[in-house]
Design a protein around this motif. Sequence first.
Motif, PDB file in Angstrom:
ATOM      1  N   PHE A 177      23.871  50.655  75.283  1.00 15.82           N
ATOM      2  CA  PHE A 177      24.715  51.806  75.581  1.00 15.82           C
ATOM      3  C   PHE A 177      23.868  53.011  75.952  1.00 15.82           C
ATOM      4  CE2 PHE A 177      27.345  49.107  73.005  1.00 15.82           C
ATOM      5  CZ  PHE A 177      28.620  49.279  73.518  1.00 15.82           C
ATOM      6  N   LYS A 178      24.389  53.835  76.853  1.00 11.79           N
ATOM      7  CA  LYS A 178      23.705  55.069  77.206  1.00 11.79           C
ATOM      8  C   LYS A 178      23.824  56.081  76.059  1.00 11.79           C
ATOM      9  CE  LYS A 178      24.375  54.763  82.221  1.00 11.79           C
ATOM     10  NZ  LYS A 178      24.919  55.449  83.420  1.00 11.79           N
ATOM     11  N   PRO A 179      22.816  56.944  75.882  1.00 17.19           N
ATOM     12  CA  PRO A 179      22.853  57.943  74.797  1.00 17.19           C
ATOM     13  C   PRO A 179      23.737  59.132  75.171  1.00 17.19           C
ATOM     14  CG  PRO A 179      20.822  58.169  76.043  1.00 17.19           C
ATOM     15  CD  PRO A 179      21.532  56.965  76.612  1.00 17.19           C
ATOM     16  N   LEU A 180      25.035  58.936  75.103  1.00 14.36           N
ATOM     17  CA  LEU A 180      25.993  59.933  75.588  1.00 14.36           C
ATOM     18  C   LEU A 180      26.672  60.715  74.472  1.00 14.36           C
ATOM     19  CD1 LEU A 180      27.727  57.834  78.405  1.00 14.36           C
ATOM     20  CD2 LEU A 180      25.829  59.448  78.625  1.00 14.36           C
TER      21      LEU A 180
ATOM     22  N   GLY B 237      25.217  59.946  64.312  1.00 12.45           N
ATOM     23  CA  GLY B 237      23.906  59.669  64.879  1.00 12.45           C
ATOM     24  C   GLY B 237      23.644  60.206  66.266  1.00 12.45           C
ATOM     25  N   PRO B 238      23.702  61.521  66.499  1.00 11.55           N
ATOM     26  CA  PRO B 238      23.473  62.037  67.851  1.00 11.55           C
ATOM     27  C   PRO B 238      22.081  61.703  68.359  1.00 11.55           C
ATOM     28  CG  PRO B 238      23.347  63.820  66.246  1.00 11.55           C
ATOM     29  CD  PRO B 238      23.859  62.613  65.511  1.00 11.55           C
ATOM     30  N   PRO B 239      21.966  61.139  69.557  1.00 10.29           N
ATOM     31  CA  PRO B 239      20.640  60.835  70.102  1.00 10.29           C
ATOM     32  C   PRO B 239      19.896  62.083  70.555  1.00 10.29           C
ATOM     33  CG  PRO B 239      22.334  60.295  71.698  1.00 10.29           C
ATOM     34  CD  PRO B 239      23.052  60.679  70.441  1.00 10.29           C
TER      35      PRO B 239
ATOM     36  N   ALA C 121      17.007  62.624  65.796  1.00  6.04           N
ATOM     37  CA  ALA C 121      17.504  63.025  67.118  1.00  6.04           C
ATOM     38  C   ALA C 121      16.406  63.716  67.916  1.00  6.04           C
ATOM     39  CB  ALA C 121      18.700  63.962  66.963  1.00  6.04           C
ATOM     40  N   LYS C 122      16.533  63.670  69.225  1.00  4.55           N
ATOM     41  CA  LYS C 122      15.627  64.389  70.112  1.00  4.55           C
ATOM     42  C   LYS C 122      16.223  65.758  70.435  1.00  4.55           C
ATOM     43  CE  LYS C 122      13.698  60.243  72.277  1.00  4.55           C
ATOM     44  NZ  LYS C 122      13.463  59.515  73.560  1.00  4.55           N
ATOM     45  N   VAL C 123      15.347  66.709  70.709  1.00 10.60           N
ATOM     46  CA  VAL C 123      15.761  68.084  70.980  1.00 10.60           C
ATOM     47  C   VAL C 123      15.757  68.353  72.475  1.00 10.60           C
ATOM     48  CG1 VAL C 123      15.022  70.499  70.790  1.00 10.60           C
ATOM     49  CG2 VAL C 123      15.053  69.024  68.763  1.00 10.60           C
ATOM     50  N   ILE C 124      16.814  69.004  72.953  1.00  8.17           N
ATOM     51  CA  ILE C 124      16.839  69.580  74.291  1.00  8.17           C
ATOM     52  C   ILE C 124      16.803  71.084  74.101  1.00  8.17           C
ATOM     53  CG2 ILE C 124      18.148  69.831  76.436  1.00  8.17           C
ATOM     54  CD1 ILE C 124      19.405  67.096  75.818  1.00  8.17           C
ATOM     55  N   PHE C 125      15.694  71.707  74.457  1.00  9.75           N
ATOM     56  CA  PHE C 125      15.480  73.121  74.186  1.00  9.75           C
ATOM     57  C   PHE C 125      15.952  73.945  75.376  1.00  9.75           C
ATOM     58  CE2 PHE C 125      12.894  75.820  71.207  1.00  9.75           C
ATOM     59  CZ  PHE C 125      13.204  77.037  71.789  1.00  9.75           C
ATOM     60  N   ARG C 126      17.043  74.687  75.159  1.00  6.16           N
ATOM     61  CA  ARG C 126      17.526  75.592  76.196  1.00  6.16           C
ATOM     62  C   ARG C 126      16.755  76.906  76.126  1.00  6.16           C
ATOM     63  NH1 ARG C 126      18.660  79.769  74.877  1.00  6.16           N
ATOM     64  NH2 ARG C 126      20.709  79.733  73.893  1.00  6.16           N
TER      65      ARG C 126
ATOM     66  N   ALA D 153      24.478  63.029  77.582  1.00  6.77           N
ATOM     67  CA  ALA D 153      25.546  64.027  77.526  1.00  6.77           C
ATOM     68  C   ALA D 153      25.543  64.640  76.136  1.00  6.77           C
ATOM     69  CB  ALA D 153      26.900  63.394  77.841  1.00  6.77           C
ATOM     70  N   GLN D 154      25.989  65.915  76.050  1.00 12.68           N
ATOM     71  CA  GLN D 154      26.020  66.613  74.773  1.00 12.68           C
ATOM     72  C   GLN D 154      27.382  67.287  74.579  1.00 12.68           C
ATOM     73  OE1 GLN D 154      22.999  67.973  76.893  1.00 12.68           O
ATOM     74  NE2 GLN D 154      22.425  65.848  76.535  1.00 12.68           N
ATOM     75  N   TYR D 155      28.130  66.770  73.628  1.00 18.03           N
ATOM     76  CA  TYR D 155      29.440  67.312  73.278  1.00 18.03           C
ATOM     77  C   TYR D 155      29.294  68.758  72.803  1.00 18.03           C
ATOM     78  CZ  TYR D 155      33.792  67.559  70.441  1.00 18.03           C
ATOM     79  OH  TYR D 155      34.990  67.903  69.876  1.00 18.03           O
ATOM     80  N   TYR D 156      30.251  69.598  73.192  1.00 24.35           N
ATOM     81  CA  TYR D 156      30.222  70.989  72.738  1.00 24.35           C
ATOM     82  C   TYR D 156      31.454  71.259  71.883  1.00 24.35           C
ATOM     83  CZ  TYR D 156      29.393  75.984  72.728  1.00 24.35           C
ATOM     84  OH  TYR D 156      29.118  77.267  72.322  1.00 24.35           O
TER      85      TYR D 156
END
Length: 476
Positions: free
Chosen positions: A50-53, A78-80, A131-136, A339-342
Motif C-alpha cells: 500500500f502507498k503511504p497515504l 500509524g502515520p507514515p 513516522a517520517k517528518v515533512i518540514f514545512r 498524502a497528509q490528512y488535515y
Amino acid sequence: MNTNNGITSAFFGLFLFLGLLSGNAQLAQSNDTATLPEFTVDVSKTMGGFKPLHGVNGGPRIRLGNAFDNSEYFKTFGPPHVRLHDTRYSDEETVDIHTIFPNFDADENDPANYHFQKTDIYIKSILDLGAKVIFRLGESIEHGEPKFYIHPPADFEKWARICSRIVQHYNMGWADGFKWDIQYWEVWNEPDIADCWSGTQEQYLQLYEITAKTLKKLDANLKVGGPTIAFNLDSELGEAFLKHCKNTNSPLDFVSYHIYSKSTDDFMKRIEISNATIRKHGFKDVEISLSEWNYIPYWPDGKNRAESRDVFTQTTGAPGSAFTVSVLSYMQDTGLNMAQYYSAFGTIFRIGLFDESGIPKKAIHALEAYHKMVQLGTRVSTSGNKQETGVSIIASTDLGEGKTAVLLSNFDDDASRYKLQIKNVPFKNELKCSEYVLDDNHNLDLDREQILSSKDFSLIVDLPKSTVSLLLFEAM
C-alpha cells in the motif's frame, strides 16, 4: 498462487457467515440479488503493498489547550509521515521560521540567535512514533487581521540561509543538533491565498527558487518541494510554478497541493487534473504529495456559530469518516506518492482528530481502519468502487500469518445492501471472523465474532450511508 495451507479459502466462509448473521441468507439465494450492486475480491491477484497515504498534519504533542500527549492514539493509526504546518496552534513557538529565528536582523550564522528547543521536542515526539517528518519551511496560517508573519521575507537570500541552518541543526548536528536525516523540506504553505502569503506570485517563485537551490547546494540528497497550493495545479500559480522551475532549473523533488471537497468524485477528479498538469510540464519522475486534504460539506462564513459547529461535526463524524476511507482506497490507484490528512491536532482546530478535552473524534477510527489494512501488507484485487457517490472496497492479505481483511465504505450512496463475491480460493479450513463497524453509533467497535465454515462464496452485506465496515479474519 500458493494456497497449500487453505488460509485464503476460509475467507469465503467468512462472507457466507456474515450473510447468514444478517438474516439475509434467503435473500442471497433469491432473484432479488440480481438487482444489487456487487463487490468482488479476487485473492489470487496480488497488487503489492500500500502507498503511504495516511499521513497527517501535526504531531502528538499538545501544549496549547488540553496539554495532552496523544502519542498513544497516534500509534493506533500509524502515520507514515507527519507534516509540520500550523503546529504553533497546538504547541506554541514551534517550527515557524519566526519562532525558531525570532530576530530577522540578527546574525544567521550565530547559534545563539536560534530557538530550537521547543521544535526539537516536538519533532522527537513524532520520530518516536516511527513516522517520517515533512518540514514545512515558512509560517502558519493567519486568520483575520492584522497579519504578522505571512509576509515575504525582507531578504530572500538570508531567509534561505536561515533555512539551511535549520536543516543543518536537524540533520548535521549544528547548534547542539541532531542527525535525524529529515528528507522532505517544503517551501511555504498556500502562497495562493491571502491568509498565508501577502506577497505576489513572482515573489513566491523567487523565494522558492533561491531556497531550493540553497538547500540542494547544502545537501544534494535532500528532497525539496512546493508549491503547497490550496487549489489545483492547473491554476495560475500552479502553472507558473511548474514553468518557473523548468525554466530556471530550480530543484523540484516533490510537488504538493491541497484538496478540500464535499464530493468523492470532485476530489478524485481534482487529483487527476493536478497530476496531469505536473506531467504535462515534463516532470515525469517527481514525487507527488497531497499535503492537505479532508472532507468539508462547505466552508461556513463564520457569522453563524451553530452552522460552523454543525459543518465541522460532519467532517470529523460518520460522514467524514466514510469519505476518508473511500478516498484513501481510491487514491491507491493514482499517481500520488504520499498524502497528509488535515489535521491531527488535538486542540483548538475544529477539523482536528481530537476535541478540546483531548478525546479522540470519530474520524481517527477511519485512519485506524485503513492502517489495519496496511499492516497486513499485500493488497489484493477488488471491484465495486463507485466514485460518484463514495462507495469503496479494498482488501489485503498475509497468507503466511493466515490473516485477511476487507475494508468497505459507503459515503453517500442510496444503496444500503450489496452482494459480495470472493473468487479463486479453494476452501479447506475454519476461520475466525471479526467485524468492526464505524458509523453514527459505533467507533470501529467489534460488532460480531464467529467461527466460519462453508463452501458458499457470496453473501449480502448491509452498508448504509456514512458507514465503514472492516472485516478481519484468521485461519484456525
